[in-house]
Design a protein around this motif. Structure first.
Motif, mmCIF file in Angstrom:
data_model
loop_
_atom_site.group_PDB
_atom_site.id
_atom_site.type_symbol
_atom_site.label_atom_id
_atom_site.label_comp_id
_atom_site.label_asym_id
_atom_site.label_seq_id
_atom_site.Cartn_x
_atom_site.Cartn_y
_atom_site.Cartn_z
ATOM 1 N N LEU A 32 0.842 -1.205 0.000
ATOM 2 C CA LEU A 32 0.000 0.000 0.000
ATOM 3 C C LEU A 32 0.871 1.246 0.000
ATOM 4 O O LEU A 32 0.601 2.210 -0.719
ATOM 5 C CB LEU A 32 -0.923 -0.009 1.213
ATOM 6 C CG LEU A 32 -1.819 1.224 1.390
ATOM 7 C CD1 LEU A 32 -2.703 1.442 0.173
ATOM 8 C CD2 LEU A 32 -2.658 1.111 2.661
ATOM 9 N N GLU A 34 3.868 1.518 -1.116
ATOM 10 C CA GLU A 34 4.500 1.654 -2.440
ATOM 11 C C GLU A 34 3.518 2.262 -3.436
ATOM 12 O O GLU A 34 3.888 3.112 -4.253
ATOM 13 C CB GLU A 34 4.976 0.285 -2.931
ATOM 14 C CG GLU A 34 5.707 0.369 -4.278
ATOM 15 C CD GLU A 34 6.239 -0.973 -4.739
ATOM 16 O OE1 GLU A 34 6.261 -1.925 -3.923
ATOM 17 O OE2 GLU A 34 6.613 -1.075 -5.925
ATOM 18 N N ALA A 35 2.261 1.816 -3.360
ATOM 19 C CA ALA A 35 1.260 2.346 -4.285
ATOM 20 C C ALA A 35 1.074 3.844 -4.057
ATOM 21 O O ALA A 35 1.004 4.629 -5.011
ATOM 22 C CB ALA A 35 -0.066 1.603 -4.094
ATOM 23 N N LYS A 36 1.010 4.249 -2.804
ATOM 24 C CA LYS A 36 0.795 5.669 -2.515
ATOM 25 C C LYS A 36 2.007 6.488 -2.910
ATOM 26 O O LYS A 36 1.877 7.633 -3.358
ATOM 27 C CB LYS A 36 0.466 5.840 -1.042
ATOM 28 C CG LYS A 36 -0.923 5.302 -0.674
ATOM 29 C CD LYS A 36 -1.252 5.536 0.784
ATOM 30 C CE LYS A 36 -2.666 5.053 1.088
ATOM 31 N NZ LYS A 36 -3.030 5.236 2.520
ATOM 32 N N ARG A 38 3.979 5.800 -5.427
ATOM 33 C CA ARG A 38 3.878 5.923 -6.889
ATOM 34 C C ARG A 38 2.833 6.951 -7.272
ATOM 35 O O ARG A 38 2.964 7.661 -8.266
ATOM 36 C CB ARG A 38 3.493 4.580 -7.514
ATOM 37 C CG ARG A 38 4.589 3.537 -7.525
ATOM 38 C CD ARG A 38 4.016 2.209 -8.009
ATOM 39 N NE ARG A 38 5.012 1.160 -7.958
ATOM 40 C CZ ARG A 38 5.437 0.499 -9.037
ATOM 41 N NH1 ARG A 38 4.958 0.796 -10.222
ATOM 42 N NH2 ARG A 38 6.315 -0.478 -8.904
ATOM 43 N N ALA A 39 1.771 7.027 -6.471
ATOM 44 C CA ALA A 39 0.681 7.945 -6.800
ATOM 45 C C ALA A 39 1.134 9.389 -6.749
ATOM 46 O O ALA A 39 0.523 10.247 -7.397
ATOM 47 C CB ALA A 39 -0.481 7.733 -5.839
ATOM 48 N N GLY A 40 2.209 9.626 -6.025
ATOM 49 C CA GLY A 40 2.738 10.976 -5.967
ATOM 50 C C GLY A 40 3.521 11.349 -7.200
ATOM 51 O O GLY A 40 3.872 12.502 -7.408
ATOM 52 N N ASN A 41 3.758 10.352 -8.058
ATOM 53 C CA ASN A 41 4.505 10.600 -9.297
ATOM 54 C C ASN A 41 3.582 11.192 -10.347
ATOM 55 O O ASN A 41 2.374 11.282 -10.148
ATOM 56 C CB ASN A 41 5.111 9.277 -9.784
ATOM 57 C CG ASN A 41 6.208 8.801 -8.867
ATOM 58 O OD1 ASN A 41 6.812 9.594 -8.143
ATOM 59 N ND2 ASN A 41 6.440 7.495 -8.851
ATOM 60 N N PRO A 42 4.142 11.601 -11.503
ATOM 61 C CA PRO A 42 3.289 12.185 -12.558
ATOM 62 C C PRO A 42 2.129 11.263 -12.928
ATOM 63 O O PRO A 42 2.230 10.053 -12.813
ATOM 64 C CB PRO A 42 4.259 12.365 -13.736
ATOM 65 C CG PRO A 42 5.576 12.530 -13.100
ATOM 66 C CD PRO A 42 5.557 11.701 -11.856
ATOM 67 N N GLN A 43 1.023 11.904 -13.358
ATOM 68 C CA GLN A 43 -0.207 11.202 -13.674
ATOM 69 C C GLN A 43 0.035 10.118 -14.716
ATOM 70 O O GLN A 43 0.791 10.310 -15.655
ATOM 71 C CB GLN A 43 -1.247 12.177 -14.213
ATOM 72 C CG GLN A 43 -1.671 13.240 -13.213
ATOM 73 C CD GLN A 43 -2.588 12.651 -12.158
ATOM 74 O OE1 GLN A 43 -3.333 11.739 -12.432
ATOM 75 N NE2 GLN A 43 -2.513 13.183 -10.943
ATOM 76 N N PRO A 44 -0.626 8.992 -14.539
ATOM 77 C CA PRO A 44 -0.510 7.954 -15.556
ATOM 78 C C PRO A 44 -1.279 8.338 -16.813
ATOM 79 O O PRO A 44 -2.140 9.203 -16.765
ATOM 80 C CB PRO A 44 -1.168 6.738 -14.900
ATOM 81 C CG PRO A 44 -2.209 7.327 -14.010
ATOM 82 C CD PRO A 44 -1.592 8.603 -13.491
ATOM 83 N N SER A 45 -0.934 7.709 -17.919
ATOM 84 C CA SER A 45 -1.687 7.977 -19.144
ATOM 85 C C SER A 45 -3.067 7.353 -19.040
ATOM 86 O O SER A 45 -3.285 6.378 -18.328
ATOM 87 C CB SER A 45 -0.954 7.386 -20.352
ATOM 88 O OG SER A 45 -0.781 5.994 -20.176
ATOM 89 N N ASP A 46 -4.024 7.940 -19.727
ATOM 90 C CA ASP A 46 -5.397 7.490 -19.616
ATOM 91 C C ASP A 46 -5.590 6.087 -20.154
ATOM 92 O O ASP A 46 -6.598 5.449 -19.863
ATOM 93 C CB ASP A 46 -6.335 8.453 -20.354
ATOM 94 C CG ASP A 46 -6.532 9.744 -19.574
ATOM 95 O OD1 ASP A 46 -6.960 10.734 -20.175
ATOM 96 O OD2 ASP A 46 -6.240 9.740 -18.366
#
Lengths: 301, 183
Positions: A32, A34-36, A38-46
């Motif tokens: 969890l 690690e996921a959070k 990563r979520a702070g990184n630039p937005q993923p592509s749609d």
């Protein structure tokens, strides 16, 4: 190995046991975190949220919007000229007839779709259509899907006028779409077929079958057709038949048989075949005779 | 991000992480599955306002996982090798009596047979039988009709019948739960 056994084996062969994963809560929290992070990184592509768009390459799995096919019933003459349906429909009729032979007052309905379809197939060669309607729900429908279009859903118990020229195949005194459906299957029922459908039960209310037409004297080896049968309360509620580009019946073989009848049984030929067109005249009264003659024709080929 | 939102997300994560991780583990290596799972929930965190509720949550997350694995470009190579690598994975069922050993050998044969199916059939078998996703949801995930899913299952089982004809028709009781609890 039976189908249910194979399915149980596939399920049991699951390489990952879900509820045993991450048995240590620290692993859960680590993932969890690690996921959070990563979520702070630039937005993923749609595209990570998109559903895949499959390339359409198999007509039997393709869902196509039909825009040009008129929304009316397939003409009866066309239905009669669809040999691909002949055996498939006869299976249902024959299966129903077999039940009718054994029942006293209520039809015996098999408990699962695969059992129903196994009975259908076993009864394919008897061509006994009595009680054919007993295994359908009152609002049951069928539909054909062709390479270049589809029929509308046709209700089995919609009545047909006598002028339609459809025999009362199930002998119940009423001529309806079910009789029309049964009539399409007569060529397979007279053709020595030992197995028409190979079926799988995909869930408690659905069976999917491929037409195999084993032993069919007029078999077209390039034919493909798949049935999807929906069940409600153990009764057939819907049949959707997808047909490939090739008919189930080899027309040239049928014409050869018709010519053989004309040459070898001239006294009967007029009631059995159209010697000019090569088409067969199959009625409830001469179906058994056709079966005998087809067997004789096959034996001497 | 409010405390309530964070708590809600953590609750969703706790309920869904294992099926998502299991989905990934069935299609790639352990390390890459963990990596993909983290990415899935990173996406879910960022897009938390789009995550559906209830029974639709896991299928939605698995749809994201499918895209993550596809983008990583590893799943096809790993799937071909997965059957061979399964023996080196942490064992879910402890070695025990001879019957258990025989059963594990047969499971490995079934896994290899499934891996040898064409991709369309292989994926639908895995989604329906291993990931236990309802057929109508699988149809939506793959953007095909429910009938198409039924037909693929039908043909997949026909092929598996031929490939596994040599196996003895022993009765298998239950699924992964039975295998998990067997000792």
């Amino acid at each position: 190995m039976t189908q249910p056994q194979l399915r149980d084996l596939v399920k049991a062969s699951n390489p990952v046991v879900t509820h045993q994963l991450l048995s240590d809560e620290r692993d859960v929290r680590t993932l969890l975190a690690e996921a959070k992070q990563r979520a702070g990184n630039p937005q993923p592509s749609d595209d990570l949220l998109e559903r895949p768009v499959e390339r359409r390459r198999d007509m039997q799995t393709q869902e196509r919007p039909i825009q040009q096919v008129p929304a009316q019933k397939v003409p009866i003459q066309r239905r009669r000229l669809i040999p691909a349906m002949a055996g498939a429909l006869a299976v249902i009729v024959i299966a129903v007839g077999a039940w009718a032979l054994t029942r006293d007052s209520e039809p015996e309905v098999a408990s699962s779709p695969i059992e129903v379809m196994e009975l259908f197939d076993q009864n394919a060669i008897t061509a006994d259509y009595m009680g054919a309607g007993d295994i359908y729900t009152p609002d049951a429908t069928y539909q054909f899907i062709f390479v270049d279009g589809q029929s509308p859903e046709i209700r089995f118990f919609d009545e047909l006028p006598e002028t339609a020229g459809v025999p009362d195949w199930d002998g119940n005194g009423t001529i309806n779409e079910l009789d029309g459906f049964l009539g399409l299957g007569v060529e397979v029922s007279i053709g020595g077929t030992t197995q028409l459908l190979s079926c799988t039960q995909t869930d408690p209310a659905t069976a999917v079958c491929d037409e195999v037409r084993e032993g069919f004297a007029f078999k077209n080896p390039d034919h493909q057709a798949t049935w999807t049968i929906g069940f409600v309360g153990g009764l057939i509620d819907s049949i959707v038949i997808e047909i490939g580009p090739n008919d189930g019946t080899d027309g040239s073989a049928v014409r050869t048989y018709a010519g053989w009848v004309g040459a070898n049984h001239p006294d009967e030929a007029a009631s059995l075949v159209n010697e000019f067109s090569g088409e067969l005249k199959v009625t409830p009264d001469n179906l058994e005779r056709h079966r005998e003659l087809v067997a004789e024709w096959v034996a001497q080929r | 991000m409010t405390a309530q939102e964070a708590e809600s997300f953590d609750g969703m994560y706790a309920a869904c992480v294992r099926p998502v991780l299991a989905y990934c583990l069935r299609r790639t290596s352990e390390a890459e599955a963990h990596d993909a799972t983290a990415e899935v929930f990173a996406v879910a965190w960022r897009r938390r306002d789009q995550v559906p509720l209830g029974d639709e949550t896991v299928p939605w997350l698995i749809g994201v996982a499918a895209n993550v694995l596809r983008n990583q470009g590893r799943s096809s190579r790993r799937t071909r090798n997965l059957a061979g690598k399964l023996g080196s994975q942490p064992q879910q069922v402890q070695p025990g009596p001879e019957a258990q050993v025989v059963r594990r050998v047969e499971y490995a044969e079934v896994q290899r047979a499934i891996s040898s199916l064409k991709p369309d059939y292989r994926e639908v078998i895995k989604l329906v039988e291993w990931d236990e996703i309802p057929r109508e949801v699988v149809a939506e995930m793959l953007s095909v009709s429910r009938a198409a899913i039924d037909q693929r299952l039908h043909r997949a089982y026909k092929q598996l019948e031929r490939k596994l004809r040599h196996l003895s028709p022993y009765q298998v009781k239950g699924g992964e739960h039975d295998a998990a609890t067997a000792t």
